[in-house]
Design a protein around this motif. Structure first.
Motif, PDB file in Angstrom:
ATOM      1  N   ALA B  34      -9.070  14.734 -51.721  1.00 14.71           N
ATOM      2  CA  ALA B  34     -10.511  14.790 -51.990  1.00 14.71           C
ATOM      3  C   ALA B  34     -10.905  16.142 -52.588  1.00 14.71           C
ATOM      4  CB  ALA B  34     -11.295  14.518 -50.704  1.00 14.71           C
ATOM      5  N   LYS B  35     -10.281  17.191 -52.134  1.00 19.90           N
ATOM      6  CA  LYS B  35     -10.555  18.528 -52.689  1.00 19.90           C
ATOM      7  C   LYS B  35     -10.181  18.560 -54.177  1.00 19.90           C
ATOM      8  CE  LYS B  35      -9.828  23.426 -51.561  1.00 19.90           C
ATOM      9  NZ  LYS B  35      -9.169  23.935 -52.771  1.00 19.90           N
ATOM     10  N   ALA B  36      -9.002  18.039 -54.469  1.00 22.89           N
ATOM     11  CA  ALA B  36      -8.539  18.029 -55.859  1.00 22.89           C
ATOM     12  C   ALA B  36      -9.448  17.163 -56.734  1.00 22.89           C
ATOM     13  CB  ALA B  36      -7.096  17.537 -55.929  1.00 22.89           C
ATOM     14  N   LEU B  37      -9.877  16.016 -56.216  1.00 19.01           N
ATOM     15  CA  LEU B  37     -10.755  15.129 -56.983  1.00 19.01           C
ATOM     16  C   LEU B  37     -12.113  15.796 -57.214  1.00 19.01           C
ATOM     17  CD1 LEU B  37      -9.967  11.687 -55.264  1.00 19.01           C
ATOM     18  CD2 LEU B  37      -9.219  12.428 -57.535  1.00 19.01           C
ATOM     19  N   GLY B  38     -12.595  16.489 -56.198  1.00 19.96           N
ATOM     20  CA  GLY B  38     -13.858  17.214 -56.343  1.00 19.96           C
ATOM     21  C   GLY B  38     -13.743  18.289 -57.420  1.00 19.96           C
ATOM     22  N   GLU B  39     -12.647  19.035 -57.393  1.00 27.85           N
ATOM     23  CA  GLU B  39     -12.451  20.093 -58.388  1.00 27.85           C
ATOM     24  C   GLU B  39     -12.321  19.534 -59.810  1.00 27.85           C
ATOM     25  OE1 GLU B  39     -10.425  23.242 -55.265  1.00 27.85           O
ATOM     26  OE2 GLU B  39      -9.161  22.287 -56.800  1.00 27.85           O
ATOM     27  N   ALA B  40     -11.817  18.292 -59.883  1.00 31.11           N
ATOM     28  CA  ALA B  40     -11.689  17.655 -61.203  1.00 31.11           C
ATOM     29  C   ALA B  40     -13.004  17.017 -61.637  1.00 31.11           C
ATOM     30  CB  ALA B  40     -10.574  16.614 -61.180  1.00 31.11           C
ATOM     31  N   ASN B  41     -14.039  17.137 -60.778  1.00 33.15           N
ATOM     32  CA  ASN B  41     -15.379  16.646 -61.151  1.00 33.15           C
ATOM     33  C   ASN B  41     -15.475  15.115 -61.201  1.00 33.15           C
ATOM     34  OD1 ASN B  41     -18.017  17.302 -61.626  1.00 33.15           O
ATOM     35  ND2 ASN B  41     -17.765  17.654 -63.827  1.00 33.15           N
ATOM     36  N   VAL B  42     -14.732  14.449 -60.322  1.00 35.85           N
ATOM     37  CA  VAL B  42     -14.821  12.981 -60.205  1.00 35.85           C
ATOM     38  C   VAL B  42     -16.129  12.657 -59.478  1.00 35.85           C
ATOM     39  CG1 VAL B  42     -13.780  10.938 -59.121  1.00 35.85           C
ATOM     40  CG2 VAL B  42     -12.313  12.693 -60.153  1.00 35.85           C
ATOM     41  N   PRO B  43     -17.015  11.834 -60.051  1.00 37.70           N
ATOM     42  CA  PRO B  43     -18.336  11.678 -59.430  1.00 37.70           C
ATOM     43  C   PRO B  43     -18.344  10.973 -58.070  1.00 37.70           C
ATOM     44  CG  PRO B  43     -18.150  10.320 -61.430  1.00 37.70           C
ATOM     45  CD  PRO B  43     -16.939  11.191 -61.382  1.00 37.70           C
ATOM     46  N   TYR B  44     -17.530   9.931 -57.911  1.00 38.13           N
ATOM     47  CA  TYR B  44     -17.520   9.184 -56.641  1.00 38.13           C
ATOM     48  C   TYR B  44     -16.095   9.031 -56.123  1.00 38.13           C
ATOM     49  CZ  TYR B  44     -22.266   7.997 -57.959  1.00 38.13           C
ATOM     50  OH  TYR B  44     -23.588   8.072 -58.314  1.00 38.13           O
ATOM     51  N   ILE B  45     -15.945   9.224 -54.828  1.00 40.71           N
ATOM     52  CA  ILE B  45     -14.638   9.075 -54.179  1.00 40.71           C
ATOM     53  C   ILE B  45     -14.823   8.089 -53.028  1.00 40.71           C
ATOM     54  CG2 ILE B  45     -12.792  10.269 -52.944  1.00 40.71           C
ATOM     55  CD1 ILE B  45     -13.885  12.917 -54.180  1.00 40.71           C
TER      56      ILE B  45
END
Lengths: 339, 339
Positions: B34-45
Motif C-alpha cells: 500500500a505504501k508503494a502504491l500510494g507513492e506511485a499515486n494510484v488513486p484507489y486501493i
C-alpha cells in the motif's frame, strides 16, 4: 479427410520458444511436442534455433542439440502437420535451407528487419525453386511507417513469398496500429498476410484478433506462451477464443490444452510472465539485446536504463547499432546536468 | 497539486489478489504494497478478503490476518490514495462496512451477481449515508443479455451508486461483447461506468481497451496479475499501454513497475499463468468453484470435465446451483450411451 480452416496456425514453441529455454531442446522433448501438435492437427510447426537456421553461435546462444536433428525428429512424428523453418539471411544460408528440406521441412520463413526486405531475395527465390511454401517475415514492424512496411512487403511478394507476415518482435504495437498495417497490406498485396505477435504489453491476443479482423489469414502462436520476451500469442488460448467467435482453425482444442499443461509446462524453466524487463522492451519498442547494454550504461552515467531504452526506441535504433546506447546515455546525462 | 487523470484506476491486488495467495496476507506485506502504491499515486486501493468483507470463512477460505487490521495498515501508509472495500450482500454486513469506514475506508464497492442487483439496495444506500464513494459491481456480466445488464445497472444507480462496474468475473467476454455492453451502459446511465476484467482468455487488456474506447471511466487492475483465476488486467502494463496511447492515469509508471517486480513478484506462491484450468473456466464462462465438482463428476460418469463445464456455461448455471453439476454429468453420460 480435409479439415476446414478459416485461419492457418503456425506453432512456434519449437523455434521462438527456444529462446525461453536457452536453446536447450533435446530430441526427446521435440519428439514429444511435435507428436502432440500433430495429433492436435496443428497445420504448421516451426522448428529451428530461436534465431533461425544457423543461429547456434556464441553470439546468439549455442543450441544443446543440432537443429537438423531436431527438425528430423519433428518430421518423424508429426503426421500430417508440416514442419517450417525460419531463416535470417546473414545467419542462415541456402545450404542450411537445403539440408532442412532434405530431411523433410516443407515451409521456409525468411526473416529480415522491416526495412531490409531486399536481403531476402535470394533465400525466397531459392526456397520457391526447391518447391517449398514460402513466407516473408518482416520483423520489428512497429519501426516502419505503414507505407514503408507495404513497400517492403511488396518486395518480398516479388521475390516469391506466398505469405508476408507482419512481425511485432518487441510486442510494442497497439491494436489500432495492427489494424492499420494489416489493412494496408491486404489492400496492396496479392498474397496472404500473416501476423506474429509478442505479449510484452499484454496485447498479443488483442493484436492477433485485430489482425484477423482486418483479414490476416495466417497467425503464429506459442503454446503456453513459450517464446522470446513475454512469449507469443498463447496458442491454446487463441484456439479457445476463436472457437467462441466461430472461427475455424481445424485444431483439436482439448488435445492442445492437454499438451500445454502436460508436455510444455514441465519444460519451462520459469513461467512466462510480463516482468519489468519485458514490459520495458515492449513499452520502448527496442531489441531485447539492448537491455543489458542499457543497464550497464545506466550504472556508468547515472541515468535510469528505462530512459535510455525509451530514447533508443524514439530514435528507432536497430540491432548492430549497440554503440548508440552509450551515446544516448551520455547525451541524457549532459542534458540533466544542463537543466 | 492536482493530478490530471482521464481514467481512474483501482488496484485490486490486495483484494482480488488475496485469492491468488490463499488469503495469507500479513500486515507487513499489506503495508509494503500500500505504501508503494500510494507513492506511485494510484488513486484507489482495494483491501479486503477476496470475497469481500466477512469473506474469511471455512466456505470461502480463512484469512491469515483479520481484514480490518489489513485495511487499517493500508490506510496508515497509503498517503493520498483512498482505500476501497468490496462487500457482497449476504457475506458482508452493514456492520462490517461501518467498521471499515471507522478505520479509514473511503469507498464501498457493493457486488452482486449480474441478475441480482436488488440485493445491493441497502448496502449502497447505507454506504451513501456514511458519506462514502459508492460503486455497484455486477459480477459474471457475461451471463446476462445486454438489456438485463442495463436494467440491473439502473437499479444500482437508483440505490445510490456513483459508478456501476461491469465485471467479467470468469474472464469469458470477448472484446466486441465488452464494447456492446459498455456502450449500452453509457447510453442508459447518468453515473460513471467501470470495467473489471480477468485474463483467463488472455483478453483482459484487450477488453479493458475496448471498455475505455466506449467510455468507461474507471478501470480495475492487479499489479503483476495478482488476482483470482488467471489474474486481472496487469496494472503496470496497462499504465504503459495507456501512456503510449496518450491516456492519462496520473500514476507513476516506473514506481509501479518497480513495485510489481520488487514487492509483488516475491509474494506470489506461483506466477500467474493461463493454465488449463483457468482457460477452461474462461472458455466455458463458469464459476471457478465449479471446477473441483466437475472434476469429481467427471471421474464418476466418465465424461470429460470440460464438457460438463461447457454445458453448465450454456445453461448459465450460477453459484449455489452446484447440484446441477452432477445432473449435467449424468445427462451427458446417458446421451453418449444412447448415441
Amino acid at each position: 479427410m480435409s479439415t476446414e480452416r478459416d485461419i492457418l496456425i503456425t506453432e512456434v514453441a519449437l523455434r521462438d520458444g527456444s529462446h525461453a529455454i536457452a536453446h536447450q531442446y533435446t530430441v526427446e522433448q521435440v519428439k514429444k511436442v511435435a507428436k502432440a501438435l500433430g495429433e492436435a492437427n496443428v497445420p504448421y510447426i516451426e522448428v529451428a534455433h530461436g534465431d533461425g537456421l544457423g543461429g547456434s553461435t556464441l553470439q546468439y546462444g549455442l543450441s544443446r542439440t543440432n537443429e537438423m536433428e531436431l527438425i528430423e525428429a519433428a518430421v518423424s512424428v508429426c503426421g500430417d502437420s508440416k514442419v517450417a523453418v525460419l531463416v535470417l539471411p546473414g545467419i542462415g544460408t541456402i545450404t542450411d535451407l537445403k539440408q532442412a528440406v532434405s530431411i523433410g521441412a516443407k515451409m521456409a520463413r525468411v526473416a529480415t528487419h522491416v526495412t531490409e526486405a531486399d536481403v531476402s531475395a535470394q533465400h525466397l527465390s531459392k526456397a520457391k525453386e526447391m518447391g517449398l511454401e514460402t513466407v516473408g517475415f518482416l520483423m520489428m514492424s512497429h519501426m516502419a511507417p505503414v507505407e514503408k512496411l507495404v513497400e517492403q512487403a511488396k518486395l518480398m511478394e516479388s521475390y516469391g513469398a506466398d505469405t508476408v507476415y507482419m512481425v511485432d518482435s518487441a510486442g510494442a504495437l497497439l491494436p489500432h496500429q495492427v489494424k492499420e498495417r494489416v489493412r494496408a497490406l491486404r489492400q496492396n498485396l496479392q498474397v496472404n498476410v500473416g501476423f506474429h505477435g509478442h505479449n510484452n504489453l499484454s496485447l498479443a491476443m488483442a493484436n492477433t484478433l485485430a489482425a484477423i479482423e482486418e483479414g490476416a489469414q495466417r497467425i503464429d502462436g506459442s503454446i503456453r506462451c513459450l517464446g522470446a520476451g513475454a512469449g507469443n500469442t498463447q496458442t491454446e488460448v487463441l484456439i479457445a477464443v476463436l472457437e467462441n467467435m466461430g472461427i475455424k482453425t481445424g485444431i483439436d482444442l482439448y488435445k492442445l490444452m492437454d499438451t500445454a499443461e502436460e508436455v510444455i509446462a514441465p519444460l519451462l524453466q520459469s513461467p512466462q510472465e510480463i516482468t519489468r524487463d519485458n514490459l520495458v522492451l515492449g513499452y520502448a519498442g527496442v531489441y531485447s539485446s539492448f537491455l543489458l547494454h542499457a543497464q550497464r550504461a545506466s550504472k556508468k552515467y547515472g541515468i535510469d536504463s528505462r530512459d535510455i531504452l525509451i530514447e533508443l526506441g524514439r530514435r528507432k535504433v536497430v540491432g548492430g547499432q549497440e554503440d548508440m546506447i552509450v551515446d544516448v546515455a551520455d547525451e541524457l546525462a549532459r542534458q540533466r546536468k544542463a537543466n
